[in-house]
Design a protein around this motif. Sequence first.
Motif, PDB file in Angstrom:
ATOM      1  N   LYS A   1       0.842  -1.196   0.000  1.00 43.53           N
ATOM      2  CA  LYS A   1       0.000   0.000   0.000  1.00 43.53           C
ATOM      3  C   LYS A   1       0.888   1.261   0.000  1.00 43.53           C
ATOM      4  CE  LYS A   1      -3.464  -2.826   0.477  1.00 43.53           C
ATOM      5  NZ  LYS A   1      -4.361  -3.127  -0.658  1.00 43.53           N
ATOM      6  N   PHE A   2       1.688   1.398  -1.036  1.00 48.46           N
ATOM      7  CA  PHE A   2       2.656   2.503  -1.078  1.00 48.46           C
ATOM      8  C   PHE A   2       1.973   3.869  -1.165  1.00 48.46           C
ATOM      9  CE2 PHE A   2       4.566  -1.161  -3.393  1.00 48.46           C
ATOM     10  CZ  PHE A   2       5.477  -1.528  -2.418  1.00 48.46           C
ATOM     11  N   ARG A   3       0.975   3.987  -1.999  1.00 42.53           N
ATOM     12  CA  ARG A   3       0.315   5.279  -2.186  1.00 42.53           C
ATOM     13  C   ARG A   3      -0.396   5.728  -0.908  1.00 42.53           C
ATOM     14  NH1 ARG A   3      -2.410   4.904  -8.274  1.00 42.53           N
ATOM     15  NH2 ARG A   3      -0.424   4.639  -9.411  1.00 42.53           N
ATOM     16  N   ILE A   4      -1.055   4.793  -0.259  1.00 43.72           N
ATOM     17  CA  ILE A   4      -1.755   5.142   0.981  1.00 43.72           C
ATOM     18  C   ILE A   4      -0.752   5.565   2.045  1.00 43.72           C
ATOM     19  CG2 ILE A   4      -3.180   4.221   2.847  1.00 43.72           C
ATOM     20  CD1 ILE A   4      -4.567   2.458   0.808  1.00 43.72           C
ATOM     21  N   ALA A   5       0.371   4.838   2.136  1.00 44.15           N
ATOM     22  CA  ALA A   5       1.390   5.187   3.123  1.00 44.15           C
ATOM     23  C   ALA A   5       1.962   6.572   2.845  1.00 44.15           C
ATOM     24  CB  ALA A   5       2.506   4.136   3.110  1.00 44.15           C
ATOM     25  N   ALA A   6       2.274   6.846   1.566  1.00 38.23           N
ATOM     26  CA  ALA A   6       2.837   8.151   1.210  1.00 38.23           C
ATOM     27  C   ALA A   6       1.819   9.265   1.462  1.00 38.23           C
ATOM     28  CB  ALA A   6       3.277   8.148  -0.250  1.00 38.23           C
ATOM     29  N   ALA A   7       0.546   9.022   1.076  1.00 41.69           N
ATOM     30  CA  ALA A   7      -0.489  10.042   1.274  1.00 41.69           C
ATOM     31  C   ALA A   7      -0.699  10.321   2.767  1.00 41.69           C
ATOM     32  CB  ALA A   7      -1.794   9.579   0.637  1.00 41.69           C
ATOM     33  N   THR A   8      -0.677   9.292   3.575  1.00 47.51           N
ATOM     34  CA  THR A   8      -0.843   9.478   5.022  1.00 47.51           C
ATOM     35  C   THR A   8       0.312  10.285   5.604  1.00 47.51           C
ATOM     36  OG1 THR A   8      -2.034   7.379   5.171  1.00 47.51           O
ATOM     37  CG2 THR A   8      -1.126   8.290   7.224  1.00 47.51           C
ATOM     38  N   ALA A   9       1.524   9.988   5.182  1.00 47.95           N
ATOM     39  CA  ALA A   9       2.697  10.717   5.681  1.00 47.95           C
ATOM     40  C   ALA A   9       2.617  12.191   5.307  1.00 47.95           C
ATOM     41  CB  ALA A   9       3.973  10.086   5.123  1.00 47.95           C
ATOM     42  N   VAL A  10       2.292  12.450   4.030  1.00 50.43           N
ATOM     43  CA  VAL A  10       2.177  13.846   3.581  1.00 50.43           C
ATOM     44  C   VAL A  10       1.059  14.565   4.329  1.00 50.43           C
ATOM     45  CG1 VAL A  10       1.618  15.327   1.622  1.00 50.43           C
ATOM     46  CG2 VAL A  10       3.171  13.380   1.324  1.00 50.43           C
ATOM     47  N   GLY A  11      -0.081  13.881   4.506  1.00 52.05           N
ATOM     48  CA  GLY A  11      -1.204  14.497   5.211  1.00 52.05           C
ATOM     49  C   GLY A  11      -0.858  14.853   6.646  1.00 52.05           C
ATOM     50  N   LEU A  12      -0.175  13.946   7.341  1.00 52.55           N
ATOM     51  CA  LEU A  12       0.226  14.231   8.725  1.00 52.55           C
ATOM     52  C   LEU A  12       1.183  15.416   8.795  1.00 52.55           C
ATOM     53  CD1 LEU A  12       0.755  10.643  10.211  1.00 52.55           C
ATOM     54  CD2 LEU A  12      -0.992  12.317  10.875  1.00 52.55           C
TER      55      LEU A  12
END
Length: 398
Positions: free
Chosen positions: A114-125
């Motif tokens: 789940k690379f995109r979800i992980a990256a999106a979560t990191a950016v969002g935080l």
Amino acid sequence: MDHTGTADAASLTRFGVTPDRQALLIDILLGLVTSAVVAVAIAMDLGGHRGPDVIAYLFAVGLGALMLVRRPFPVLALVATAVGLLAYYAIGYPAVGLALPVAAALYSAAEAGKFRIAAATAVGLIVVSTAFRLGQGESVGYLIGFELASTAGLMLSAIALGATVRATRLLRAEHRRTEQRAVSEREREARRRVEAERLRIAHDLHDAIGHTIAVVSVQTSVALEALDDDPEATRAALSTIRTASSAAVRELRTMVGLLTDAESRAPVGSLEHVELLIEATIASGLAVGLRVEGEPEVLPTVVDTTAYRIVQEALTNSLKHAGASRADVVLRYQPACLEITVSDDGVGAVLDESRGRGLAGMRERVGLIGGEVDFSSGPGFRIHAVLPFLRSPGEGPR
């Protein structure tokens, strides 16, 4: 295949630690480390308008507990961690950092693909935390120039580590599949060779027994007709039957030896015996002429056996089916091949290779060594075969 991993798994299994139990132990250890890191940060009481209390430490325990569901529900664990962290800061508890509490969850999501979800979560935080802290009047230079780099770097490292572990696991799985396919291919090749060997033996049985039965049948008829009037002819016919039968028994014994002794590969027919074959055919009432052209030489075993079988099958056809009175055999030794021509003066034949095994078997034999064979009918019947010597390039006559 990952032989080391296989050995480790086998060792763990011997000690009662199955792969599923091993995975659970890893998740428990990861959860304990996560809870401990967050709890230490809470205990340091850095910032915030609300001091550490039981709820704050329960938050640390909750982050660790989410690691128990990271394998079946990696996205749930990541989202729950991010939401819990934002709620923790909204309440006003002491700072625990941004990257450390979510590092394990980011790693788990990336490991699950789940690379995109992980990256999106990191950016969002990062975006939410930075905006919130800027709104509270913190230094832009500190947040953007120092803390942002360290936070983003740690999050990226966690995602990269998860992606690397996943790629390694997939690569090992592909290696295992490749080796399994190779094993299956070797098994199929072994079965193919066994079938080819069985087919070769079946051809040899057909050729040897077919010719012998033809000779025995003709000589039996001669013996029956001459039994009362010509005892000498009867004895001669019976003698020919005995000779042919003895030859067939010898060939059968050789074939049985091939089946029971994997190291034995002696030919069951050879041009060395072609004169005996012709003598038995002549004794059965078919005049046979043999002519050898060129300089005879020692042939490779497979070529020698194939040449003998071609002559044997051709004479059997002339004796049994053609109604011929004469057949001629020509062996022509060329620099790179042996030409065989067998012709008779019989009534010819119907060129249907789907009937019986004679012509079809002959063509299969010749094809296996890269040779050619032609059949022609009327008047009489003619077989012409070209058998290459199967030598390596540059190898001269032996």
